[in-house]
Design a protein around this motif. Sequence first.
Motif, PDB file in Angstrom:
ATOM      1  N   PRO A  37     -13.345  -0.024 -42.148  1.00 59.24           N
ATOM      2  CA  PRO A  37     -13.392   1.229 -42.911  1.00 59.24           C
ATOM      3  C   PRO A  37     -14.803   1.711 -43.197  1.00 59.24           C
ATOM      4  CG  PRO A  37     -12.753  -0.607 -44.323  1.00 59.24           C
ATOM      5  CD  PRO A  37     -12.772  -1.125 -42.922  1.00 59.24           C
ATOM      6  N   GLY A  38     -15.775   0.791 -43.237  1.00 53.92           N
ATOM      7  CA  GLY A  38     -17.154   1.208 -43.470  1.00 53.92           C
ATOM      8  C   GLY A  38     -17.703   2.006 -42.306  1.00 53.92           C
ATOM      9  N   LYS A  39     -17.510   1.505 -41.092  1.00 49.35           N
ATOM     10  CA  LYS A  39     -17.971   2.212 -39.897  1.00 49.35           C
ATOM     11  C   LYS A  39     -16.985   3.271 -39.426  1.00 49.35           C
ATOM     12  CE  LYS A  39     -20.626  -1.704 -38.042  1.00 49.35           C
ATOM     13  NZ  LYS A  39     -20.761  -2.629 -36.877  1.00 49.35           N
ATOM     14  N   LYS A  40     -15.786   3.249 -40.001  1.00 48.32           N
ATOM     15  CA  LYS A  40     -14.696   4.136 -39.570  1.00 48.32           C
ATOM     16  C   LYS A  40     -14.430   3.957 -38.078  1.00 48.32           C
ATOM     17  CE  LYS A  40     -15.287   7.613 -43.194  1.00 48.32           C
ATOM     18  NZ  LYS A  40     -15.509   9.039 -43.526  1.00 48.32           N
ATOM     19  N   THR A  41     -14.244   2.685 -37.711  1.00 46.61           N
ATOM     20  CA  THR A  41     -13.902   2.366 -36.331  1.00 46.61           C
ATOM     21  C   THR A  41     -12.689   1.441 -36.333  1.00 46.61           C
ATOM     22  OG1 THR A  41     -15.401   0.454 -36.272  1.00 46.61           O
ATOM     23  CG2 THR A  41     -16.272   2.581 -35.488  1.00 46.61           C
TER      24      THR A  41
ATOM     25  N   TYR B  98      -3.726   4.325 -41.289  1.00 47.11           N
ATOM     26  CA  TYR B  98      -3.299   5.259 -42.336  1.00 47.11           C
ATOM     27  C   TYR B  98      -3.658   4.789 -43.746  1.00 47.11           C
ATOM     28  CZ  TYR B  98      -0.381   8.102 -45.360  1.00 47.11           C
ATOM     29  OH  TYR B  98       0.063   8.938 -46.361  1.00 47.11           O
ATOM     30  N   PRO B  99      -3.535   3.498 -44.071  1.00 45.80           N
ATOM     31  CA  PRO B  99      -3.898   3.089 -45.432  1.00 45.80           C
ATOM     32  C   PRO B  99      -5.346   3.389 -45.806  1.00 45.80           C
ATOM     33  CG  PRO B  99      -2.577   1.385 -44.381  1.00 45.80           C
ATOM     34  CD  PRO B  99      -2.927   2.380 -43.317  1.00 45.80           C
ATOM     35  N   PHE B 100      -6.198   3.588 -44.815  1.00 48.64           N
ATOM     36  CA  PHE B 100      -7.602   3.934 -45.069  1.00 48.64           C
ATOM     37  C   PHE B 100      -7.829   5.443 -44.998  1.00 48.64           C
ATOM     38  CE2 PHE B 100      -7.542  -0.346 -43.215  1.00 48.64           C
ATOM     39  CZ  PHE B 100      -8.235  -1.066 -44.177  1.00 48.64           C
ATOM     40  N   GLY B 101      -6.760   6.212 -44.790  1.00 45.16           N
ATOM     41  CA  GLY B 101      -6.904   7.657 -44.647  1.00 45.16           C
ATOM     42  C   GLY B 101      -7.577   8.049 -43.351  1.00 45.16           C
ATOM     43  N   LEU B 102      -7.386   7.229 -42.305  1.00 46.32           N
ATOM     44  CA  LEU B 102      -8.067   7.432 -41.032  1.00 46.32           C
ATOM     45  C   LEU B 102      -7.053   7.478 -39.894  1.00 46.32           C
ATOM     46  CD1 LEU B 102     -10.931   4.828 -41.622  1.00 46.32           C
ATOM     47  CD2 LEU B 102     -11.117   7.324 -41.809  1.00 46.32           C
ATOM     48  N   ALA B 103      -7.491   7.988 -38.729  1.00 44.71           N
ATOM     49  CA  ALA B 103      -6.580   8.102 -37.593  1.00 44.71           C
ATOM     50  C   ALA B 103      -7.349   8.174 -36.291  1.00 44.71           C
ATOM     51  CB  ALA B 103      -5.699   9.347 -37.730  1.00 44.71           C
ATOM     52  N   VAL B 104      -6.685   7.738 -35.217  1.00 48.14           N
ATOM     53  CA  VAL B 104      -7.131   8.009 -33.852  1.00 48.14           C
ATOM     54  C   VAL B 104      -6.389   9.249 -33.386  1.00 48.14           C
ATOM     55  CG1 VAL B 104      -7.129   7.184 -31.465  1.00 48.14           C
ATOM     56  CG2 VAL B 104      -7.573   5.585 -33.333  1.00 48.14           C
ATOM     57  N   PRO B 105      -7.073  10.263 -32.893  1.00 45.98           N
ATOM     58  CA  PRO B 105      -6.377  11.478 -32.464  1.00 45.98           C
ATOM     59  C   PRO B 105      -5.609  11.275 -31.172  1.00 45.98           C
ATOM     60  CG  PRO B 105      -8.708  11.661 -31.968  1.00 45.98           C
ATOM     61  CD  PRO B 105      -8.533  10.386 -32.734  1.00 45.98           C
ATOM     62  N   GLY B 106      -4.414  11.841 -31.110  1.00 49.27           N
ATOM     63  CA  GLY B 106      -3.676  11.829 -29.853  1.00 49.27           C
ATOM     64  C   GLY B 106      -2.244  11.389 -29.995  1.00 49.27           C
TER      65      GLY B 106
ATOM     66  N   SER C 211      -8.375  -4.507 -22.114  1.00 50.81           N
ATOM     67  CA  SER C 211      -7.787  -5.472 -23.050  1.00 50.81           C
ATOM     68  C   SER C 211      -8.023  -5.067 -24.495  1.00 50.81           C
ATOM     69  CB  SER C 211      -8.354  -6.870 -22.802  1.00 50.81           C
ATOM     70  OG  SER C 211      -9.771  -6.884 -22.954  1.00 50.81           O
ATOM     71  N   CYS C 212      -9.074  -4.277 -24.733  1.00 50.07           N
ATOM     72  CA  CYS C 212      -9.377  -3.839 -26.099  1.00 50.07           C
ATOM     73  C   CYS C 212     -10.147  -2.524 -26.066  1.00 50.07           C
ATOM     74  CB  CYS C 212     -10.192  -4.906 -26.836  1.00 50.07           C
ATOM     75  SG  CYS C 212     -10.472  -4.540 -28.585  1.00 50.07           S
ATOM     76  N   PHE C 213      -9.725  -1.591 -26.884  1.00 50.56           N
ATOM     77  CA  PHE C 213     -10.411  -0.317 -27.073  1.00 50.56           C
ATOM     78  C   PHE C 213     -11.114  -0.325 -28.430  1.00 50.56           C
ATOM     79  CE2 PHE C 213      -6.765   0.542 -24.402  1.00 50.56           C
ATOM     80  CZ  PHE C 213      -7.172   1.512 -23.496  1.00 50.56           C
ATOM     81  N   GLU C 214     -12.260   0.337 -28.500  1.00 51.39           N
ATOM     82  CA  GLU C 214     -12.898   0.593 -29.790  1.00 51.39           C
ATOM     83  C   GLU C 214     -12.977   2.096 -29.982  1.00 51.39           C
ATOM     84  OE1 GLU C 214     -16.983  -0.354 -32.355  1.00 51.39           O
ATOM     85  OE2 GLU C 214     -16.947  -0.670 -30.185  1.00 51.39           O
ATOM     86  N   PHE C 215     -12.396   2.576 -31.087  1.00 50.16           N
ATOM     87  CA  PHE C 215     -12.342   4.010 -31.366  1.00 50.16           C
ATOM     88  C   PHE C 215     -13.128   4.364 -32.613  1.00 50.16           C
ATOM     89  CE2 PHE C 215      -8.285   3.384 -29.069  1.00 50.16           C
ATOM     90  CZ  PHE C 215      -8.406   4.373 -28.104  1.00 50.16           C
ATOM     91  N   GLN C 216     -13.735   5.539 -32.574  1.00 53.12           N
ATOM     92  CA  GLN C 216     -14.249   6.159 -33.789  1.00 53.12           C
ATOM     93  C   GLN C 216     -13.073   6.831 -34.474  1.00 53.12           C
ATOM     94  OE1 GLN C 216     -17.723   6.119 -34.758  1.00 53.12           O
ATOM     95  NE2 GLN C 216     -16.661   6.568 -36.677  1.00 53.12           N
TER      96      GLN C 216
END
Length: 463
Positions: A98-102, A119-127, A196-201
């Motif tokens: 949540p600090g980096k929002k990633t 969602y519990p952090f008020g964040l989302a990946v678009p799409g 195998s792993c994605f990192e999203f903003q």
Amino acid sequence: MRKLIEKLSGTVRGTVTAAADPGYDEARAVYNAMHDRRPAAVVSCADAADVMATITAAREAGVDLAVRGGGHSVPGFGTVDDGLVIDLARMNNVHVDPGKKTARVGGGATLGDVDHATYPFGLAVPGGIISTTGIAGLSLGGGLGYLTRRAGLTIDSLVSADVVLADGRQVTASHYQNEDLFWALRGGGGNFGVVSCFEFQLHEAGGVVGGPLFYEFGDAKAVLQGYREYIAEAPEELGCFFGWQIAPPLPFIPEDRAGDLFCVLVPCWSGPHDDAGRVLKPLRDIAEVKAEYCMRMPLPALNSLFDDAVPKGMQHYWKADFIKELTDDAIAAHIAHGRHTPHVSSSMHLHPINGAAQRVGADETAFGHRDKTFSPVIAGIWDDPADSEANIKWVRDYYDAIHPHSGCDGGYINFMSDDDGHRAAANFGGNYARLAEVKAAYDPDNVFHVNQNIEPAKGGSHV
């Protein structure tokens, strides 16, 4: 093949399920029931090491390899006859910073898995608009959804990816590591390796105001024209797509209208709730809204609102296009064929591509259609295989009617069917030649060919 399966079973931490094993039919089943294929084995991978081992085994044995994330591939790319299937479903962990929002997202995660964690952090990946969609296939093809106008395609939020290559190695791709691979992953589909792993903003997105607005089919011309004009200039926090919908028997549908064909707009306002009434008013004013389920709700609730309409095990046949301009003639063609929508789960959805999605250059990622304004998909979805011929004909006739008005050749690869392989060059657009060069560098033998395939450029070699 028996020795290959025995060797894999002794190597991987996950489960190897072959034809004689209990659970084989369940393991091989995919979302689109039209694809009843029988792989030699399905490898339910526990981690990247399992993916590496399975790719190596398939390559050395010279058998076809299919990769399954969420299993939603309409062309059935998540399965194959007689070959090996990499099933990533167990690799669905999502870790939020949540600090980096990633967020770091496993290759087998679904949009619902991501929503649950963010969602519990008020964040989302678009799409996306269906929560059971695999995040891998969604992302690698581009990623259209409710937040596209505000935050861009899903790939525009991709920070890095851990990728298992055709030679069995895992590498990291980002803006400063394996940059050409990172470019290709963002819109090039599953041609270059297994992520195998994605990192999203992540983006701030908690509660939204959204859900379907139902209009009479007779008002479709006014609705399409009004939607065309408003979505071009509306605040970017407004996502909205158009569609046809046979009304299901739901509490908000008047009892005497269940089974009738409507046109719908499905808005998603992710701006301040107090502004929702003002922003949605132009959509409500286009024509009389006959029924609706548009209200404040969590974004994950909107992303899962249509899940029950498209459960696993239905028959699917789709066609896709991109269009530069939604002309009046195109609208007439949509109405002429939309009136024959054959099933409550079938539709044509018209997704906008503007706002933030168009602020990324056409050659900055492999997604080469940033200059288009809409992505229509004609989604034939039905339950009885006996109805296949009629439903497939509806989709094909519809596509043949609207495509001459598109102003371009390609369509969105995530909306394609298994008979669209010949369209690959057009679907990848102006970036196809560069994609072929990257393919030659990372997969010169075309190990990853069970997909919307990019042929390796001649003269390629391993990196």
